[in-house]
Design a protein around this motif. Structure first.
Motif, mmCIF file in Angstrom:
data_model
loop_
_atom_site.group_PDB
_atom_site.id
_atom_site.type_symbol
_atom_site.label_atom_id
_atom_site.label_comp_id
_atom_site.label_asym_id
_atom_site.label_seq_id
_atom_site.Cartn_x
_atom_site.Cartn_y
_atom_site.Cartn_z
ATOM 1 N N VAL A 298 -11.861 2.154 -5.649
ATOM 2 C CA VAL A 298 -11.050 1.795 -4.474
ATOM 3 C C VAL A 298 -9.604 1.652 -4.820
ATOM 4 N N HIS A 299 -8.728 2.353 -3.902
ATOM 5 C CA HIS A 299 -7.484 2.338 -4.029
ATOM 6 C C HIS A 299 -6.777 1.658 -2.571
ATOM 7 N N LEU A 300 -6.177 0.455 -2.663
ATOM 8 C CA LEU A 300 -5.725 0.110 -1.356
ATOM 9 C C LEU A 300 -4.264 0.136 -1.375
ATOM 10 N N GLU A 301 -3.510 0.215 0.006
ATOM 11 C CA GLU A 301 -2.227 0.286 0.221
ATOM 12 C C GLU A 301 -1.838 1.901 -0.395
ATOM 13 N N THR A 302 -2.861 2.652 -0.028
ATOM 14 C CA THR A 302 -2.686 4.044 -0.396
ATOM 15 C C THR A 302 -2.691 5.003 0.542
ATOM 16 N N PRO A 303 -1.839 5.363 1.381
ATOM 17 C CA PRO A 303 -1.750 6.283 2.514
ATOM 18 C C PRO A 303 -2.317 7.703 1.926
ATOM 19 N N TYR A 304 -3.059 8.602 2.871
ATOM 20 C CA TYR A 304 -3.385 9.822 2.706
ATOM 21 C C TYR A 304 -2.417 10.623 2.538
ATOM 22 N N THR A 305 -2.110 11.609 1.454
ATOM 23 C CA THR A 305 -1.372 12.725 1.612
ATOM 24 C C THR A 305 -2.355 14.195 1.382
ATOM 25 N N PRO A 306 -2.012 15.301 1.885
ATOM 26 C CA PRO A 306 -2.875 16.560 1.543
ATOM 27 C C PRO A 306 -3.117 16.818 0.123
ATOM 28 N N ALA A 307 -2.278 16.365 -0.383
ATOM 29 C CA ALA A 307 -2.214 16.835 -2.074
ATOM 30 C C ALA A 307 -3.243 16.024 -2.776
#
Length: 370
Positions: free
Chosen positions: A212-221
């Motif tokens: 789990v990774h919090l404070e991690t917005p999604y990027t297409p990469a």
């Protein structure tokens, strides 16, 4: 073994992540917030010790035995009855509209059969045979007086539009009762996780195959190294809103603290439109087995959801449904991505339905990955 990226650490992402992890797959869960559990996140107020429903109250209720067993495997649930009150024109009434509400509102002492006949013969608009809007549904079944007192103003504040513009299906969630039962829900299983929803979701995500990774917005990469993507974020956001933004209502909370018991119940609605907030919630009452000297309350205001706001309720008006169909067509053509949950499917889903849909999707995904 598949490498699966799950965007969103709410109920959909947690349940799917757990099931796929147990099937032997490697799961990465990311969330832009600093906590898991999405909008049902709960945390202790450091000053009062009260367990606060940070994004508004969530009461678990279901008739689904498998779902009830699932959540109880990850949290100890305590019995909880959701008993809502409403302040209208200087008086406090019981919701949902029941025999007590009817007798108090009209100054009568009707028995169930008498109340049923009274509403149908003197209040309900029987000329409406096929209600198409929220307003028509209310006028047909409760009549104008009860509609204007308990539904009209509250609904205008909650949805930001006239009840005549909302579908009749919204009101079907609000029952009319001809007895003194003031339990807001009628499901067989109802309760609250003793230590809150966040602890429950943390338990679901507690598996060696889940990272789990919090404070991690999604990027297409991020999806480039994944064999499959599970998306529980907003459907239109995945496609960069290229067809436009789907409409949501959001909530603002005016938090205040006090000592003792501030309002005597968990939820107090305010039906008059001149009162700007829809309701006040007092969070210590959501855990009645605890005792706290201090108290935490929220005044709740609904408004249109902006680009930087947290989406709560999909509006699903005519223009949203047209756009939704176009986004759904895009989603169906997108390989390697599963769109799930309230935001990913643009539907209002209760917690138990969210979990049920995730449990139903699991065997399909496992079979596909094999």
């Amino acid at each position: 073994m598949m490498n699966i990226l799950i965007v969103g650490a709410g109920l959909s992402g947690a349940v799917l992540g757990r099931g796929l992890a147990q099937a032997g797959h490697k799961i990465t869960v990311i969330d832009s917030r600093s906590h898991v559990a999405g909008n049902c996140h709960t945390e202790r107020c450091p000053d009062t010790g009260v367990l606060v429903h940070v994004y508004g109250p969530h009461i678990f209720h279901t008739d689904d035995v498998q779902v009830w067993d699932y959540v109880n495997a990850h949290a100890h649930f305590k019995p909880y009855k959701n008993s809502v009150k409403s302040t209208v024109d200087g008086a406090v009434y019981s919701l949902p509209v029941n025999l007590h509400t009817i007798n108090q509102f009209f100054g009568k002492t009707l028995r169930p059969d008498e109340a049923r006949a009274f509403i149908e013969q003197t209040q309900a608009d029987t000329s409406i045979t096929d209600p198409q809007s929220f307003e028509e549904q209310a006028l047909r079944f409760v009549g104008r007086d009860l509609y204007e007192a308990f539904f009209q103003g509250y609904t205008e504040k909650q949805w930001g539009c006239a009840p005549s513009a909302l579908p009749a299906s919204i009101l079907k969630r609000l029952p009319l009762r001809f007895n003194y039962d003031d339990n807001y829900f009628a499901h067989k299983f109802q309760g609250m996780p003793e230590q809150g929803y966040t602890a429950m979701v943390e338990s679901i995500l507690d598996h060696p195959n889940i990272d789990v990774h919090l404070e991690t917005p999604y990027t297409p990469a991020m999806a480039e190294n994944a064999d499959h993507l599970i998306w529980s974020g907003p459907l239109d956001a995945y496609f960069d809103h290229k067809l436009g933004r789907l409409g949501y209502r959001t909530l603002d909370f005016e938090r205040f603290t006090d000592t003792g018991d501030w309002q005597g119940c968990a939820v107090m609605n305010y039906g008059n439109r001149e009162v700007p907030y829809t309701r006040i919630t007092e969070h210590k009452h959501f855990a009645p087995w605890e005792s706290h000297e201090g108290t935490v309350c929220y005044r709740e205001y609904a408004r249109a959801c902006g680009p930087d706001d947290i989406p709560y309720y999909p509006i699903r008006m005519v223009e949203e449904k047209t756009m939704l169909g176009e986004y759904e067509a895009l989603a169906a053509q997108t390989e390697g991505v599963s769109f799930v949950g309230r935001l990913g499917t643009y539907r209002y889903l209760d917690m138990d339905v969210t979990i049920r849909e995730a449990l139903d999707l699991l065997p399909q995904l496992i079979a596909r990955f094999e």
